[in-house]
Write an enzyme that holds these catalytic residues in place. Structure first.
Site: not given
Ligand SMILES: NC(=O)c1ccc[n+]([C@@H]2O[C@H](COP(=O)([O-])OP(=O)(O)OC[C@H]3O[C@@H](n4cnc5c(N)ncnc54)[C@H](O)[C@@H]3O)[C@@H](O)[C@H]2O)c1
Length: 259
Positions: A22-23, A42, A68-69, A163, A167, A197
């Site tokens: 992804g991003i 990740d 694992d953050v 969420y 953020k 996306a």
């Protein structure tokens, strides 16, 4: 004549959390293109393979490692490994994140805590480990946290209070750390994407195809962004060209938040 640009990242070492897809992966690819060596962290078990492919593609040194953050021991272990193998990192992108859609009135404490643990506490723990590493190495650093336009607006129709709150907190955290750490030579900024996306948004659209059409109808460009649309600004913010940019959050959303 060899030319250098203030946006080159040649010889720099970057940690990208959530970099396996992804991003995060698009950002990692952009940093590699500009010459940075990379550590991808990740939960995704493909991370080592993805990092190896990226290294071969861009001819930079890469490391893909399980992270694992939400777990401070895991975060510390990754920074130890990166320092031992690539040298002390001087760039950090916090991109690991999750979302959860459920009516706020039904959300359980465990669901709430998980979103906050990954998106907010995970971002903090990784920033903290990075800043400690920079101080130990006696070197400056730059951080970009991936927040979201959801920290500023309420997405519809999906209910996602945890969420959105997480953020907004990442943007506030970015400002606080920026002020505390600029005397240490560490610049902290954020990028806040709109609808992009990726697997994260695909899970909504797959479950409810009309949702994608509804989102697009509210975006002035008429389309969702691609992960690559986020990557260039992140790379620029990490580069010397952005040396006077401190504690800001930049929205990239095809115009969603201005109408
Ligand atoms: N896709 C969008 O529309 C959008 C919009 C705004 C912000 N964002 C943010 O961008 C970031 C990346 O999103 P994406 O769309 O690429 O999502 P994605 O789900 O494709 O990728 C997220 C990555 O984070 C990793 N991850 C999740 N929990 C983790 C943990 N505890 N420790 C380490 N890694 C973990 C996942 O394994 C995955 O590889 C997220 O922070 C997301 O909130 C996404």
């Amino acid at each position: 004549m060899a030319r250098t640009s203030p946006t080159d990242l040649e010889g720099r070492t970057a940690v990208v959390t959530g970099g396996a897809r992804g991003i995060g992966l698009a950002i990692a690819r952009e940093l590699a293109t500009r010459g940075a060596n990379l550590a991808l962290g990740d939960l995704n078990p493909d991370v080592a393979e993805v990092a190896a492919e990226l290294g071969a593609e861009a001819d930079v040194t890469t490391l893909g490692t399980s992270l694992d953050v939400t777990d401070p021991d895991s975060v510390d272990a990754v920074f130890r490994t990166v320092t031992e193998t690539l040298g002390p990192p001087d760039l950090l992108v916090n991109c690991a994140g999750i979302t959860h859609a459920r009516d706020a009135i039904d959300v359980t404490p465990a669901e709430w805590n998980r979103v906050l643990a990954v998106n907010l506490t995970g971002t903090f723990l990784t920033c903290q480990a990075f800043a400690r590493s920079c101080v130990a190495a006696g070197s400056p650093g730059a951080v970009v946290n991936i927040a979201s336009m959801s920290g500023r607006i309420v997405n519809v129709p999906q209910p996602q209070a945890s969420y959105n709150a997480s953020k907004a907190a990442v943007e506030a955290l970015t400002k606080s750390l920026a002020v505390e750490w600029i005397p240490l030579g560490i610049r902290v900024n954020a990028v806040s994407p709109g609808y992009i996306a990726s697997d994260m948004t695909r899970q909504f659209i797959d479950a409810n195809p009309e949702m994608g059409a509804f989102w697009r109808s509210r975006i002035p460009t008429g389309e969702m962004g691609e992960p690559e649309d986020v990557a260039g600004l992140v790379a620029w913010l990490l580069s010397p060209a952005a040396r006077y940019v401190v504690g800001q959050s930049f929205v990239i959303d095809g115009g969603y938040t201005i109408v």
